[in-house]
Design a protein around this motif. Structure first.
Motif, PDB file in Angstrom:
ATOM      1  N   HIS A 627      76.378  23.109  51.139  1.00 14.39           N
ATOM      2  CA  HIS A 627      75.781  24.368  51.590  1.00 14.39           C
ATOM      3  C   HIS A 627      74.624  24.767  50.672  1.00 14.39           C
ATOM      4  CE1 HIS A 627      75.314  28.424  53.021  1.00 14.39           C
ATOM      5  NE2 HIS A 627      76.236  28.220  53.956  1.00 14.39           N
ATOM      6  N   PRO A 628      73.407  24.897  51.196  1.00  9.91           N
ATOM      7  CA  PRO A 628      72.258  25.160  50.308  1.00  9.91           C
ATOM      8  C   PRO A 628      72.397  26.437  49.484  1.00  9.91           C
ATOM      9  CG  PRO A 628      71.532  24.606  52.536  1.00  9.91           C
ATOM     10  CD  PRO A 628      73.016  24.759  52.607  1.00  9.91           C
ATOM     11  N   GLN A 629      72.885  27.518  50.117  1.00 10.04           N
ATOM     12  CA  GLN A 629      72.978  28.781  49.362  1.00 10.04           C
ATOM     13  C   GLN A 629      74.116  28.734  48.339  1.00 10.04           C
ATOM     14  OE1 GLN A 629      73.097  31.731  52.556  1.00 10.04           O
ATOM     15  NE2 GLN A 629      71.026  32.316  51.945  1.00 10.04           N
ATOM     16  N   ALA A 632      72.938  26.653  45.498  1.00 16.79           N
ATOM     17  CA  ALA A 632      72.001  27.370  44.621  1.00 16.79           C
ATOM     18  C   ALA A 632      72.758  28.286  43.666  1.00 16.79           C
ATOM     19  CB  ALA A 632      71.024  28.174  45.471  1.00 16.79           C
ATOM     20  N   TRP A 688      71.987  15.439  51.416  1.00 15.13           N
ATOM     21  CA  TRP A 688      71.326  15.812  52.674  1.00 15.13           C
ATOM     22  C   TRP A 688      70.418  14.696  53.192  1.00 15.13           C
ATOM     23  CZ3 TRP A 688      71.838  19.585  56.266  1.00 15.13           C
ATOM     24  CH2 TRP A 688      72.735  20.618  55.970  1.00 15.13           C
ATOM     25  N   GLU A 689      70.096  13.760  52.328  1.00 14.08           N
ATOM     26  CA  GLU A 689      69.235  12.665  52.773  1.00 14.08           C
ATOM     27  C   GLU A 689      70.038  11.431  53.158  1.00 14.08           C
ATOM     28  OE1 GLU A 689      66.311  12.198  49.686  1.00 14.08           O
ATOM     29  OE2 GLU A 689      65.760  14.319  49.784  1.00 14.08           O
ATOM     30  N   ILE A 704      77.623  20.559  60.002  1.00 16.50           N
ATOM     31  CA  ILE A 704      76.645  21.067  60.989  1.00 16.50           C
ATOM     32  C   ILE A 704      77.377  21.452  62.278  1.00 16.50           C
ATOM     33  CG2 ILE A 704      74.693  20.405  62.465  1.00 16.50           C
ATOM     34  CD1 ILE A 704      73.655  18.735  60.078  1.00 16.50           C
ATOM     35  N   HIS A 707      79.040  24.675  61.769  1.00 14.44           N
ATOM     36  CA  HIS A 707      78.028  25.739  61.735  1.00 14.44           C
ATOM     37  C   HIS A 707      77.643  26.139  63.160  1.00 14.44           C
ATOM     38  CE1 HIS A 707      74.488  27.988  60.643  1.00 14.44           C
ATOM     39  NE2 HIS A 707      73.714  27.165  61.340  1.00 14.44           N
ATOM     40  N   ARG A 708      77.486  25.139  64.021  1.00 17.44           N
ATOM     41  CA  ARG A 708      77.100  25.430  65.412  1.00 17.44           C
ATOM     42  C   ARG A 708      78.207  26.188  66.140  1.00 17.44           C
ATOM     43  NH1 ARG A 708      74.275  19.890  67.465  1.00 17.44           N
ATOM     44  NH2 ARG A 708      72.183  20.345  66.728  1.00 17.44           N
TER      45      ARG A 708
ATOM     46  N   VAL B   8      68.531  13.039  64.998  1.00 15.39           N
ATOM     47  CA  VAL B   8      69.413  13.356  63.851  1.00 15.39           C
ATOM     48  C   VAL B   8      68.638  14.175  62.823  1.00 15.39           C
ATOM     49  CG1 VAL B   8      70.707  12.367  61.919  1.00 15.39           C
ATOM     50  CG2 VAL B   8      70.815  11.294  64.163  1.00 15.39           C
ATOM     51  N   THR B  11      68.040  17.788  64.047  1.00 17.47           N
ATOM     52  CA  THR B  11      69.287  18.584  63.948  1.00 17.47           C
ATOM     53  C   THR B  11      69.570  18.956  62.500  1.00 17.47           C
ATOM     54  OG1 THR B  11      70.105  17.263  65.773  1.00 17.47           O
ATOM     55  CG2 THR B  11      71.729  18.577  64.574  1.00 17.47           C
ATOM     56  N   ARG B  12      69.416  17.963  61.652  1.00 17.02           N
ATOM     57  CA  ARG B  12      69.786  18.207  60.249  1.00 17.02           C
ATOM     58  C   ARG B  12      68.837  19.199  59.577  1.00 17.02           C
ATOM     59  NH1 ARG B  12      71.798  13.602  56.121  1.00 17.02           N
ATOM     60  NH2 ARG B  12      73.285  13.265  57.800  1.00 17.02           N
ATOM     61  N   ALA B  15      69.596  22.706  60.824  1.00 14.08           N
ATOM     62  CA  ALA B  15      70.847  23.202  60.223  1.00 14.08           C
ATOM     63  C   ALA B  15      70.624  23.565  58.755  1.00 14.08           C
ATOM     64  CB  ALA B  15      71.933  22.140  60.343  1.00 14.08           C
ATOM     65  N   TYR B  16      69.866  22.729  58.066  1.00 15.43           N
ATOM     66  CA  TYR B  16      69.595  22.988  56.650  1.00 15.43           C
ATOM     67  C   TYR B  16      68.880  24.324  56.462  1.00 15.43           C
ATOM     68  CZ  TYR B  16      68.348  22.151  51.800  1.00 15.43           C
ATOM     69  OH  TYR B  16      68.238  22.263  50.441  1.00 15.43           O
ATOM     70  N   GLU B  18      68.839  26.838  58.579  1.00 15.84           N
ATOM     71  CA  GLU B  18      69.721  27.964  58.938  1.00 15.84           C
ATOM     72  C   GLU B  18      70.716  28.251  57.823  1.00 15.84           C
ATOM     73  OE1 GLU B  18      69.925  28.068  63.777  1.00 15.84           O
ATOM     74  OE2 GLU B  18      71.338  26.784  62.717  1.00 15.84           O
ATOM     75  N   LEU B  19      71.317  27.192  57.289  1.00 16.46           N
ATOM     76  CA  LEU B  19      72.281  27.395  56.198  1.00 16.46           C
ATOM     77  C   LEU B  19      71.601  27.953  54.947  1.00 16.46           C
ATOM     78  CD1 LEU B  19      74.498  24.201  56.560  1.00 16.46           C
ATOM     79  CD2 LEU B  19      75.212  26.547  56.967  1.00 16.46           C
ATOM     80  N   SER B  20      70.296  27.697  54.840  1.00 16.72           N
ATOM     81  CA  SER B  20      69.555  28.254  53.689  1.00 16.72           C
ATOM     82  C   SER B  20      69.196  29.713  53.909  1.00 16.72           C
ATOM     83  CB  SER B  20      68.272  27.457  53.457  1.00 16.72           C
ATOM     84  OG  SER B  20      68.591  26.127  53.170  1.00 16.72           O
ATOM     85  N   GLY B  21      69.527  30.240  55.076  1.00 14.46           N
ATOM     86  CA  GLY B  21      69.303  31.655  55.335  1.00 14.46           C
ATOM     87  C   GLY B  21      68.011  31.942  56.080  1.00 14.46           C
ATOM     88  N   LEU B  48      64.947  10.342  58.009  1.00 12.40           N
ATOM     89  CA  LEU B  48      65.847  11.440  57.641  1.00 12.40           C
ATOM     90  C   LEU B  48      65.524  12.016  56.265  1.00 12.40           C
ATOM     91  CD1 LEU B  48      68.310  13.060  58.538  1.00 12.40           C
ATOM     92  CD2 LEU B  48      69.732  11.367  57.399  1.00 12.40           C
ATOM     93  N   ASP B  49      65.482  11.130  55.255  1.00 14.75           N
ATOM     94  CA  ASP B  49      65.255  11.675  53.908  1.00 14.75           C
ATOM     95  C   ASP B  49      63.844  12.247  53.769  1.00 14.75           C
ATOM     96  OD1 ASP B  49      64.360   9.134  54.095  1.00 14.75           O
ATOM     97  OD2 ASP B  49      65.001   8.488  52.113  1.00 14.75           O
ATOM     98  N   VAL B  52      63.918  15.804  55.387  1.00 18.62           N
ATOM     99  CA  VAL B  52      64.592  16.818  54.559  1.00 18.62           C
ATOM    100  C   VAL B  52      63.706  17.197  53.375  1.00 18.62           C
ATOM    101  CG1 VAL B  52      66.626  17.304  53.129  1.00 18.62           C
ATOM    102  CG2 VAL B  52      66.886  16.048  55.258  1.00 18.62           C
ATOM    103  N   ARG B  53      63.079  16.172  52.794  1.00 16.14           N
ATOM    104  CA  ARG B  53      62.218  16.425  51.629  1.00 16.14           C
ATOM    105  C   ARG B  53      61.009  17.277  52.038  1.00 16.14           C
ATOM    106  NH1 ARG B  53      61.021  11.070  49.860  1.00 16.14           N
ATOM    107  NH2 ARG B  53      63.255  10.728  49.890  1.00 16.14           N
ATOM    108  N   ARG B  56      61.908  20.927  52.756  1.00 22.07           N
ATOM    109  CA  ARG B  56      62.084  21.734  51.532  1.00 22.07           C
ATOM    110  C   ARG B  56      60.740  22.188  50.987  1.00 22.07           C
ATOM    111  NH1 ARG B  56      65.899  17.704  49.487  1.00 22.07           N
ATOM    112  NH2 ARG B  56      68.002  18.330  50.060  1.00 22.07           N
ATOM    113  N   VAL B  64      68.735  32.482  45.972  1.00 17.99           N
ATOM    114  CA  VAL B  64      69.957  33.304  45.938  1.00 17.99           C
ATOM    115  C   VAL B  64      69.840  34.331  44.820  1.00 17.99           C
ATOM    116  CG1 VAL B  64      72.451  33.204  45.525  1.00 17.99           C
ATOM    117  CG2 VAL B  64      71.313  31.408  46.825  1.00 17.99           C
TER     118      VAL B  64
END
Lengths: 725, 83
Positions: A627-629, A632, A688-689, A704, A707-708, B8, B11-12, B15-16, B18-21, B48-49, B52-53, B56, B64
């Motif tokens: 979870h990213p948050q 952190a 994540w990668e 994921i 989460h959905r 993929v 989606t990832r 999700a990343y 969203e989970l990061s706020g 994929l990698d 994501v990179r 970010r 946070v």
């Protein structure tokens, strides 16, 4: 800080200037002498009567041993009886005029300004939701009093499991946001657990103790209202001699049948016994380790616990610290008070008998360790030595009772299997006709039962006279509940006796005990119950079979003890059932005042938000990486620990964790990684990668999907709300 | 049927975020699609990698708010009285 230091020295000066002998001391002395007189007189008469029942009237070694054991056990229950009687009398006259609360008026207390106080909660592998949810309720309650600025809160964790302590950190951070408690609610986790709970408190005191005048210690299941806490601080401010002020915590929030019986008994009978106990102890009471306020300066100066220098059990850190700290506080000239008038102080009962006995195992060992301090501890006051005896006897009474039963069996076997000895004394002129006196034995049993049950009846009377019966479900339901409690207590007594006896033997032989938190929720399965109680059941069956073979009458006498032991496993399982407890609650049986009249604290812990890790079923370690948050936050709380050879080891662990997933690491390896900010950050980025099909790729895929699901549930709930509006 | 690597990655990344706020609006979705496209053009075997990179780097992910974990230490010691 200077202000606090001044207050420290002022308090010490005040103590020096106080009269050398407070008035309560002579009263305490008189009450204790009266209590001892009553107990010894009663015990002497009962033992004499007991000797008259025995076949040889105390003429054999077995009978002498029986009489000695009887006297000790009778004296023990006699103390409880007189404490109950005293409590009843004091409650009838409106309380003890020496109690701290009755020395103050409402106005004088309200006019007393508060002082800086730390509310500390040491935790170790407890339910995070319940313990921190409880702290949240305490925080809110203090907030409502309008005195929050005087209090700081500390979560002091000793947890080792990364899934537990990472969750603690996450919930703590959320609590800070939710309560707007930034800079008021703190979290500290020791990486090195030394000296159990007292070591944890000591660690807090060494770091921040000098910032505060007082410290309130809470257990993981403690609840205290803001008004009680502020009142305690005011009482401490009014009585500068008091070092520790202990409340009498009531049990609440019981769900299982066992917990509900315990809390009903505690709430109905407790006030009587604590009033009596407080009246005898006065300023030399015991500290029970939690739900108490402590004056920090004398505590830090005098209550350090040295390791015991003896052998075996009597070597190493003191396990049961609270009684000893009270004794040291008394030794330093400070007073320790139990104040039964301070209500809204709560804790919870263990949910099952297994959990209670697991806890008792630790306490038994800790209390037996006090033997060393009782005999070798220097300068301690007699009352505090007696408190140590009290703690020791709480468990030692069990093996003594067991020994008494063994002696009774030997005596019976001797009478049945061996020829009668008409001349047990070599100098006697006339023969002795040995015979049992069963009718006299029945009288003695009736007297003993009176000692055990009369205080309970007085507690019922007290509830009626103070119109509290309605808070226990009304007169008839209260009586029914008392009957249930008495029957279950009678069934549990032999089971506890046998278990405590085992604990004492283990303590004497210094077997290693696991120091773990309570299971505060679970029920017991049949398998666990049978395994747990197999030895007791086998012993009880063997004993009663032997009794039957010896004499069917003796078999009947053995049944009250043997039967509960034989039925121990079903008793364990039935008592652990939550639905049975709730069924009785719906019928207003075994209810307590907080359930009938309502309690803001009870409601607060009932409505606690979902603090489970990010609302997900994922273990906290996985969540900390995925979870990213959360990651952190955990990175910010961790440190860079990559110095020297540890750095290489941590990088190796990181590679292994990335390749195999969390399952490829042990708990301690996970814990080590989670304390290193660099590792946590690196694992998060790399995980994540990772492609689907790899350990972390699959975990992220599952996360994921979850989460959905949660998002769609949230949207559905939103639609429903909008539709309603 | 196995999802495509771009699927993929999309989606990832969403999700990343969203989970990061981050609130994923249509504009954010367009940016994510651009990131996936860029990743595919850069290196198809490592979509994929790279995604994501890049995500970010491109998005302003909320940091946070860190609560104060403990006050400044005010060192004291535990004594043993006169005994």
């Amino acid at each position: 800080m200077a202000i606090i230091d001044d207050r420290f020295s002022n308090a010490a000066q005040q103590l020096d200037q106080c009269s050398p002998r407070p008035r309560w001391r002579s009263t305490a002395m008189a009450r204790r002498w009266l209590l001892m007189l009553a107990v010894f007189l009663q015990t002497g008469l009962a033992t004499n009567f007991f000797l008259s029942i025995l076949p040889y009237k105390g003429g054999t070694y077995v009978e002498i041993s029986m009489a000695v054991l009887f006297a000790i056990l009778f004296a023990w229950i006699s103390v409880g009886f007189w404490i109950g009687i005293l409590g009843f009398c004091f409650r009838r006259v409106g309380g003890d005029r020496h109690s701290l609360l009755l020395q103050q008026t409402e106005d004088s207390l309200l006019a007393t300004p508060l002082a800086r106080t730390a509310v500390v909660m040491p935790i170790y592998h407890e339910s995070v939701e319940r313990s921190l949810g409880g702290l949240r309720a305490v925080f809110r309650s203090i907030e409502r009093t309008g005195h929050l600025e005087h209090f700081d809160f500390y979560i002091l964790s000793d947890s080792r499991d990364p899934d537990v302590w990472l969750e603690e950190q996450l919930v703590w951070a959320r609590l800070c946001d939710e309560l707007d408690a930034h800079g008021r609610l703190f979290y500290r986790r020791r990486t090195l657990n030394l000296n159990y709970k007292s070591g944890n408190i000591g660690d807090f005191l060494r770091r921040w103790g000098r910032n505060y005048l007082y410290m309130v210690v809470l257990d993981a299941d403690s609840l205290m209202s803001g008004s009680t806490l502020t009142r305690m601080v005011q009482l401490m401010e009014r009585h500068s001699r008091v070092g520790i002020l202990q409340t009498s915590p009531s049990l609440l929030n019981g769900q299982s049948l066992f917990a509900r019986i315990q809390q009903f008994g505690n709430q109905l009978y407790g006030p009587l016994f604590t009033t009596g106990l407080a009246a005898v102890q006065l300023g030399e009471a015991a500290f029970w380790g939690h739900n108490a306020i402590i004056r920090i300066d004398p505590f830090m100066r005098h209550c350090g616990l040295r390791k015991l220098p003896g052998r075996g059990l009597f070597r190493g850190p003191v396990m049961s610290h609270d009684f000893v700290e009270a004794a040291y506080m008394g030794r330093a000239g400070h007073e320790v008070w139990l104040e039964p008038g301070l209500n809204q102080s709560y804790e919870e009962s263990p949910p099952t008998l297994v959990e209670e006995l697991t806890r008792d195992k630790r306490w038994a060992k800790g209390n037996m360790q006090h033997l060393w301090l009782m005999f070798r501890g220097r300068g301690m006051r007699m009352a505090h030595r007696m408190a140590l005896v009290n703690g020791i006897m709480s468990y030692l009474a069990s093996p003594l009772w067991l020994a008494f039963l063994a002696m009774t069996t030997i005596e019976t076997a001797h009478m049945v299997l061996f020829p009668i000895n008409y001349f047990p004394d070599s100098h006697q002129l006339f023969p002795l006709w040995p015979q049992w006196q069963p009718h006299r034995a029945l009288i003695l049993i009736s007297i003993t039962m009176t000692l055990l049950f009369l205080p309970k009846l007085l507690a019922v009377t007290d509830a009626l006279l103070t119109r509290r019966a309605i808070a226990f479900g009304g007169f008839l339901r209260m009586l029914m509940s008392v009957l249930i409690e008495i029957v279950i207590s009678a069934l549990l007594a032999p089971i506890r006796m046998l278990s405590h006896s085992r604990f004492i033997i283990e303590a004497i032989f210094n077997l290693t005990l696991r120091w773990a938190g309570q299971n505060r929720a679970g029920e017991i399965g049949w398998g666990k119950a049978f395994v747990n109680q197999a030895m007791g059941t086998v012993l009880a069956v063997s004993w009663s079979s032997f009794a039957w073979w010896l004499d069917p009458k003796f078999f009947l006498w053995s049944l009250p003890v043997a039967l509960p032991l034989i039925l121990a496993a079903p008793i364990f399982v039935i008592l652990s059932k939550v639905h049975l407890g709730q069924t009785l609650r719906r019928r207003k049986l075994l209810v307590i005042p907080e359930e009938v009249s309502g309690s803001e604290l009870l409601e607060a812990i009932g409505k606690e938000p979902d603090y489970s890790v990010a609302g997900s079923p994922f273990p906290a370690f996985e969540e900390a990486i995925i979870h990213p948050q959360v990651n952190a936050l955990q990175v910010a709380l961790a440190r860079d620990r990559r110095h020297g050879p540890r750095g290489v080891h941590l990088q190796q662990l990181c590679f292994r964790c990335l390749e195999t997933g969390p399952q490829g690491l042990s708990r301690s390896e996970q814990s080590l990684l989670a304390t290193d900010a660099v590792s946590l950050g690196w694992l998060h980025r790399e995980a994540w990668e990772m492609a689907p099909g790899s350990a972390w790729g699959d975990l992220i895929g599952a996360r994921i999907r979850l989460h959905r699901v949660k998002k769609s549930q949230f949207r559905a709930a939103e639609r429903v709300l909008r539709h309603k509006e | 049927m196995q999802p495509l690597s771009a699927e993929v990655a999309l989606t990832r990344v969403i999700a990343y975020l969203e989970l990061s706020g981050l609130n994923v609006t249509p504009s954010v979705e367009r940016q994510v699609l651009a990131v996936v496209l860029e990743a595919l053009e850069t290196d198809e075997s490592a979509t994929l990698d790279t995604c994501v990179r890049l995500a970010r780097q491109r998005f302003d992910l909320r940091s946070v708010a860190m609560p104060v974990i403990a006050p400044v230490i005010c060192r004291g010691s535990i004594g043993y009285g006169d005994h």
